[in-house]
Design a protein around this motif. Structure first.
Motif, PDB file in Angstrom:
ATOM      1  N   LEU A 124       0.850  -1.181   0.000  1.00 36.81           N
ATOM      2  CA  LEU A 124       0.000   0.000   0.000  1.00 36.81           C
ATOM      3  C   LEU A 124       0.893   1.242   0.000  1.00 36.81           C
ATOM      4  O   LEU A 124       2.122   1.134  -0.066  1.00 36.81           O
ATOM      5  CB  LEU A 124      -0.920  -0.038   1.222  1.00 36.81           C
ATOM      6  CG  LEU A 124      -1.760  -1.313   1.391  1.00 36.81           C
ATOM      7  CD1 LEU A 124      -2.735  -1.174   2.543  1.00 36.81           C
ATOM      8  CD2 LEU A 124      -2.494  -1.671   0.105  1.00 36.81           C
ATOM      9  N   VAL A 125       0.273   2.404   0.050  1.00 40.34           N
ATOM     10  CA  VAL A 125       1.067   3.638   0.045  1.00 40.34           C
ATOM     11  C   VAL A 125       0.638   4.499   1.225  1.00 40.34           C
ATOM     12  O   VAL A 125      -0.512   4.452   1.668  1.00 40.34           O
ATOM     13  CB  VAL A 125       0.889   4.421  -1.274  1.00 40.34           C
ATOM     14  CG1 VAL A 125       1.435   3.635  -2.447  1.00 40.34           C
ATOM     15  CG2 VAL A 125      -0.566   4.785  -1.511  1.00 40.34           C
ATOM     16  N   ASP A 126       1.609   5.297   1.746  1.00 41.36           N
ATOM     17  CA  ASP A 126       1.299   6.213   2.852  1.00 41.36           C
ATOM     18  C   ASP A 126       0.995   7.597   2.307  1.00 41.36           C
ATOM     19  O   ASP A 126       0.873   7.789   1.084  1.00 41.36           O
ATOM     20  CB  ASP A 126       2.447   6.239   3.868  1.00 41.36           C
ATOM     21  CG  ASP A 126       3.766   6.674   3.246  1.00 41.36           C
ATOM     22  OD1 ASP A 126       3.741   7.235   2.124  1.00 41.36           O
ATOM     23  OD2 ASP A 126       4.818   6.469   3.867  1.00 41.36           O
ATOM     24  N   ALA A 127       0.891   8.577   3.196  1.00 41.27           N
ATOM     25  CA  ALA A 127       0.543   9.938   2.779  1.00 41.27           C
ATOM     26  C   ALA A 127       1.596  10.546   1.862  1.00 41.27           C
ATOM     27  O   ALA A 127       1.290  11.426   1.049  1.00 41.27           O
ATOM     28  CB  ALA A 127       0.339  10.817   4.006  1.00 41.27           C
ATOM     29  N   GLY A 128       2.841  10.092   1.949  1.00 39.76           N
ATOM     30  CA  GLY A 128       3.896  10.584   1.068  1.00 39.76           C
ATOM     31  C   GLY A 128       4.014   9.790  -0.207  1.00 39.76           C
ATOM     32  O   GLY A 128       4.998   9.935  -0.938  1.00 39.76           O
ATOM     33  N   ASP A 129       3.048   8.919  -0.486  1.00 39.97           N
ATOM     34  CA  ASP A 129       3.018   8.079  -1.687  1.00 39.97           C
ATOM     35  C   ASP A 129       4.172   7.088  -1.725  1.00 39.97           C
ATOM     36  O   ASP A 129       4.608   6.649  -2.792  1.00 39.97           O
ATOM     37  CB  ASP A 129       3.033   8.931  -2.953  1.00 39.97           C
ATOM     38  CG  ASP A 129       2.377   8.215  -4.145  1.00 39.97           C
ATOM     39  OD1 ASP A 129       1.514   7.339  -3.908  1.00 39.97           O
ATOM     40  OD2 ASP A 129       2.736   8.525  -5.293  1.00 39.97           O
ATOM     41  N   SER A 130       4.691   6.754  -0.531  1.00 36.66           N
ATOM     42  CA  SER A 130       5.749   5.749  -0.452  1.00 36.66           C
ATOM     43  C   SER A 130       5.129   4.377  -0.227  1.00 36.66           C
ATOM     44  O   SER A 130       4.158   4.240   0.525  1.00 36.66           O
ATOM     45  CB  SER A 130       6.705   6.082   0.698  1.00 36.66           C
ATOM     46  OG  SER A 130       7.317   7.351   0.484  1.00 36.66           O
ATOM     47  N   PRO A 131       5.678   3.339  -0.861  1.00 35.66           N
ATOM     48  CA  PRO A 131       5.109   1.997  -0.691  1.00 35.66           C
ATOM     49  C   PRO A 131       5.342   1.469   0.714  1.00 35.66           C
ATOM     50  O   PRO A 131       6.406   1.676   1.310  1.00 35.66           O
ATOM     51  CB  PRO A 131       5.854   1.161  -1.736  1.00 35.66           C
ATOM     52  CG  PRO A 131       7.125   1.906  -1.995  1.00 35.66           C
ATOM     53  CD  PRO A 131       6.805   3.360  -1.807  1.00 35.66           C
ATOM     54  N   VAL A 132       4.344   0.773   1.232  1.00 35.83           N
ATOM     55  CA  VAL A 132       4.417   0.165   2.563  1.00 35.83           C
ATOM     56  C   VAL A 132       3.942  -1.275   2.441  1.00 35.83           C
ATOM     57  O   VAL A 132       2.771  -1.521   2.150  1.00 35.83           O
ATOM     58  CB  VAL A 132       3.537   0.933   3.579  1.00 35.83           C
ATOM     59  CG1 VAL A 132       3.590   0.232   4.941  1.00 35.83           C
ATOM     60  CG2 VAL A 132       3.963   2.380   3.689  1.00 35.83           C
ATOM     61  N   PRO A 133       4.841  -2.262   2.633  1.00 36.57           N
ATOM     62  CA  PRO A 133       4.402  -3.655   2.602  1.00 36.57           C
ATOM     63  C   PRO A 133       3.438  -3.921   3.763  1.00 36.57           C
ATOM     64  O   PRO A 133       3.777  -3.713   4.926  1.00 36.57           O
ATOM     65  CB  PRO A 133       5.699  -4.449   2.743  1.00 36.57           C
ATOM     66  CG  PRO A 133       6.777  -3.479   2.379  1.00 36.57           C
ATOM     67  CD  PRO A 133       6.293  -2.133   2.810  1.00 36.57           C
ATOM     68  N   LEU A 134       2.248  -4.402   3.426  1.00 39.22           N
ATOM     69  CA  LEU A 134       1.240  -4.588   4.465  1.00 39.22           C
ATOM     70  C   LEU A 134       1.650  -5.673   5.451  1.00 39.22           C
ATOM     71  O   LEU A 134       1.371  -5.571   6.660  1.00 39.22           O
ATOM     72  CB  LEU A 134      -0.107  -4.940   3.807  1.00 39.22           C
ATOM     73  CG  LEU A 134      -1.346  -4.923   4.701  1.00 39.22           C
ATOM     74  CD1 LEU A 134      -1.482  -3.590   5.413  1.00 39.22           C
ATOM     75  CD2 LEU A 134      -2.593  -5.238   3.892  1.00 39.22           C
ATOM     76  N   ARG A 135       2.316  -6.690   4.966  1.00 41.49           N
ATOM     77  CA  ARG A 135       2.707  -7.769   5.867  1.00 41.49           C
ATOM     78  C   ARG A 135       3.762  -7.320   6.879  1.00 41.49           C
ATOM     79  O   ARG A 135       3.945  -7.985   7.911  1.00 41.49           O
ATOM     80  CB  ARG A 135       3.239  -8.959   5.057  1.00 41.49           C
ATOM     81  CG  ARG A 135       2.138  -9.750   4.349  1.00 41.49           C
ATOM     82  CD  ARG A 135       2.704 -10.999   3.704  1.00 41.49           C
ATOM     83  NE  ARG A 135       1.651 -11.856   3.156  1.00 41.49           N
ATOM     84  CZ  ARG A 135       1.891 -13.019   2.561  1.00 41.49           C
ATOM     85  NH1 ARG A 135       3.147 -13.450   2.426  1.00 41.49           N
ATOM     86  NH2 ARG A 135       0.896 -13.742   2.108  1.00 41.49           N
ATOM     87  N   ALA A 136       4.429  -6.212   6.602  1.00 44.99           N
ATOM     88  CA  ALA A 136       5.431  -5.711   7.553  1.00 44.99           C
ATOM     89  C   ALA A 136       4.791  -5.111   8.790  1.00 44.99           C
ATOM     90  O   ALA A 136       5.492  -4.857   9.780  1.00 44.99           O
ATOM     91  CB  ALA A 136       6.317  -4.667   6.870  1.00 44.99           C
ATOM     92  N   LEU A 137       3.478  -4.902   8.787  1.00 40.69           N
ATOM     93  CA  LEU A 137       2.782  -4.293   9.926  1.00 40.69           C
ATOM     94  C   LEU A 137       2.079  -5.330  10.803  1.00 40.69           C
ATOM     95  O   LEU A 137       1.388  -4.953  11.753  1.00 40.69           O
ATOM     96  CB  LEU A 137       1.751  -3.278   9.409  1.00 40.69           C
ATOM     97  CG  LEU A 137       2.292  -2.173   8.496  1.00 40.69           C
ATOM     98  CD1 LEU A 137       1.144  -1.309   7.994  1.00 40.69           C
ATOM     99  CD2 LEU A 137       3.326  -1.330   9.219  1.00 40.69           C
ATOM    100  N   LEU A 138       2.234  -6.598  10.499  1.00 41.44           N
ATOM    101  CA  LEU A 138       1.513  -7.643  11.252  1.00 41.44           C
ATOM    102  C   LEU A 138       2.183  -7.930  12.598  1.00 41.44           C
ATOM    103  O   LEU A 138       3.390  -7.738  12.753  1.00 41.44           O
ATOM    104  CB  LEU A 138       1.475  -8.917  10.411  1.00 41.44           C
ATOM    105  CG  LEU A 138       0.821  -8.773   9.029  1.00 41.44           C
ATOM    106  CD1 LEU A 138       0.801 -10.107   8.306  1.00 41.44           C
ATOM    107  CD2 LEU A 138      -0.586  -8.194   9.127  1.00 41.44           C
TER     108      LEU A 138
END
Length: 242
Positions: A124-138
């Motif tokens: 996904l992307v954050d407010a700065g349009d940077s990619p964020v792997p969703l599985r990294a937040l589990l």
């Protein structure tokens, strides 16, 4: 009595002279030799009777002045109209349903059972349009808030989430909706491709959020398509921290 022909043949004794245009008349000794001619004669007679019958019917439909009667055409037209009306009535006649006429109501999907499957590896992307792997937040409580900001539901999730469990809000598209002020960090992300809802086959419902509970092994522990209260998934929160 008849006169003999050139070959010396004449009409049988006792028969009158035959017309000369008939030519030579031979009477066979065996009557079966005339079977074919008899069949042809019977066919001609039957054809003549049928023609006479049809002529008689047509004559009966004529008026005294010699013009055709309208009775038969009108009768044919009436039969055609009645047949057409009967077919239309059979198609359009209201049918009572077997359920007593009440419509079939398909309820909105309820919470899915535990262990429904793994979370896909989405970025996904954050407010700065940077990619964020969703599985990294589990492990995480993921709230899909594209159809409703639902600050109360987000605040309930932040308050009830066990230590080490991330609360994530996701909107569809590239615009990130800021998380409500809850006193605790909330990761606000956007799903430009709509991958989460496409994977779950759950369209957004106006005025309601969808909740996903995912453990550290990427297993979807609980999916609540339409969130009304945290009590719908509170018993499963303890499994996320395990």
């Amino acid at each position: 009595m008849g006169k003999p022909d050139a070959e010396g043949h004449g009409p049988p004794d006792g028969l009158p002279d035959l017309p000369p245009e008939w030519g030579r008349v031979v009477v066979p000794d065996d009557a079966s030799a005339l079977a074919e001619e008899a069949r042809q004669l019977r066919r001609e007679l039957r054809r003549s009777r049928r023609q006479a019958s049809w002529h008689g019917r047509l004559d009966r439909t004529r008026r005294p002045d010699g013009l055709p009667s309208l009775g038969l055409p009108v009768l044919i037209l009436l039969v055609a109209v009645l047949t057409t009306l009967g077919g239309l009535a059979a198609v359009t006649w209201p049918r009572s349903s077997r359920s007593g006429g009440s419509p079939t109501v398909v309820p909105y999907p309820a919470a899915t059972p535990a262990q429904v499957g793994p979370l896909p590896a989405l970025d996904l992307v954050d407010a700065g349009d940077s990619p964020v792997p969703l599985r990294a937040l589990l492990p995480a409580v993921i709230l899909l808030v594209d159809a409703c900001a639902c600050p109360d539901r987000v605040a309930e999730a932040v308050t009830a989430a066990p230590p080490g469990v991330t609360v994530v809000t996701v909107t569809e598209g590239r615009a990130v909706r800021p998380a409500p002020s809850t006193g605790a960090p909330v990761r606000a992300l956007a799903d430009p491709a709509g991958g989460l809802r496409a994977y779950l086959h759950l369209p957004a419902r106006p005025g309601a959020a969808t909740v996903l509970l995912v453990d550290r092994d990427s297993t979807l522990v609980r999916v609540v398509p339409v969130l009304n209260s945290i009590e719908e998934y509170r018993p499963d929160l303890a499994r996320l921290a395990g």
